[in-house]
Motif scaffolding. Structure first.
Motif, PDB file in Angstrom:
ATOM      1  N   ASN A  75       0.788  -1.227   0.000  1.00 11.82           N
ATOM      2  CA  ASN A  75       0.000   0.000   0.000  1.00 11.82           C
ATOM      3  C   ASN A  75       0.822   1.281   0.000  1.00 11.82           C
ATOM      4  O   ASN A  75       0.273   2.357   0.159  1.00 11.82           O
ATOM      5  N   GLY A  76       2.112   1.177  -0.142  1.00 15.60           N
ATOM      6  CA  GLY A  76       2.955   2.357  -0.092  1.00 15.60           C
ATOM      7  C   GLY A  76       2.763   3.259  -1.302  1.00 15.60           C
ATOM      8  O   GLY A  76       2.232   2.863  -2.339  1.00 15.60           O
ATOM      9  N   GLN A  77       3.208   4.493  -1.162  1.00 13.76           N
ATOM     10  CA  GLN A  77       3.090   5.471  -2.230  1.00 13.76           C
ATOM     11  C   GLN A  77       3.830   5.004  -3.480  1.00 13.76           C
ATOM     12  O   GLN A  77       3.352   5.178  -4.601  1.00 13.76           O
ATOM     13  N   LEU A  78       4.989   4.395  -3.296  1.00 11.54           N
ATOM     14  CA  LEU A  78       5.786   3.960  -4.440  1.00 11.54           C
ATOM     15  C   LEU A  78       5.055   2.892  -5.248  1.00 11.54           C
ATOM     16  O   LEU A  78       5.024   2.951  -6.481  1.00 11.54           O
ATOM     17  N   ALA A  79       4.458   1.927  -4.573  1.00 14.71           N
ATOM     18  CA  ALA A  79       3.713   0.884  -5.287  1.00 14.71           C
ATOM     19  C   ALA A  79       2.573   1.502  -6.086  1.00 14.71           C
ATOM     20  O   ALA A  79       2.305   1.092  -7.221  1.00 14.71           O
ATOM     21  N   ASN A  80       1.927   2.505  -5.524  1.00 16.22           N
ATOM     22  CA  ASN A  80       0.851   3.196  -6.232  1.00 16.22           C
ATOM     23  C   ASN A  80       1.379   3.941  -7.454  1.00 16.22           C
ATOM     24  O   ASN A  80       0.783   3.901  -8.530  1.00 16.22           O
ATOM     25  N   GLU A  81       2.506   4.620  -7.308  1.00 15.65           N
ATOM     26  CA  GLU A  81       3.096   5.367  -8.426  1.00 15.65           C
ATOM     27  C   GLU A  81       3.541   4.424  -9.544  1.00 15.65           C
ATOM     28  O   GLU A  81       3.354   4.727 -10.723  1.00 15.65           O
TER      29      GLU A  81
END
Length: 166
Positions: free
Chosen positions: A83-89
């Motif tokens: 759920n981290g920001q990097l995975a989303n990006e």
């Protein structure tokens, strides 16, 4: 001598080992790019990769002595990867990520699925995986298809096959 012992002696069997955080993030960053990221990449691309790697490793932490344990990952580490920001990006369907480029450049849903699997797991999907994902990728609405693509890439990033060396 058993068959497994023969395989071990011939170096045909290797133990499963969880990848280190820098290996996982390196794999995620490369899988989210359709071009190889190396020393010949543009300075901006290399700087962005460096910053993303450092941020991820600092948040993830060092497993230390627990690296070789079967369940070395902590709950916060698993949540960061999922759920981290990097995975989303990295799973966003835009023109700068592999997800968006695969969605726009692949001719059929079968090719979309194949290209996603090749980019993330370096293998083609099995018949069962094709039967499961291709109908979901056949979305008439473009935004729904983008959501399916993002979910597919997210699932591949978080699969054991992606983060374990075998």
């Amino acid at each position: 001598v058993t068959q497994i012992e023969q395989h071990e002696q011939a170096w045909a069997v290797f133990p499963l080992i969880r990848l280190r955080p820098e290996q996982v993030i390196g794999s995620m960053l490369q899988a989210s790019s359709v071009q190889t990221i190396d020393q010949n990449s543009h300075l901006f691309v290399r700087a962005l990769r460096f910053l993303r790697e450092n941020g991820y490793i600092n948040e993830f932490g060092d497993p230390g002595d627990a690296e070789l344990e079967e369940h070395a990952q902590t709950i916060p580490q698993a949540l960061l990867q999922m759920n981290g920001q990097l995975a989303n990006e990295l799973t966003d369907t835009n023109a700068f990520t592999a997800v968006g480029r695969i969605a726009n450049m692949s001719s059929t849903p079968d090719k979309v699925l194949e290209n996603c699997f090749l980019a993330c797991l370096t293998r083609r999907p099995t018949e069962a995986e094709q039967a499961h994902f291709v109908p979901q990728l056949n979305q008439p609405d473009e935004s729904a298809a983008d959501d399916v693509m993002q979910d597919l890439y997210w699932a591949l990033f978080n699969s054991p096959e992606f983060s374990w060396n075998h």
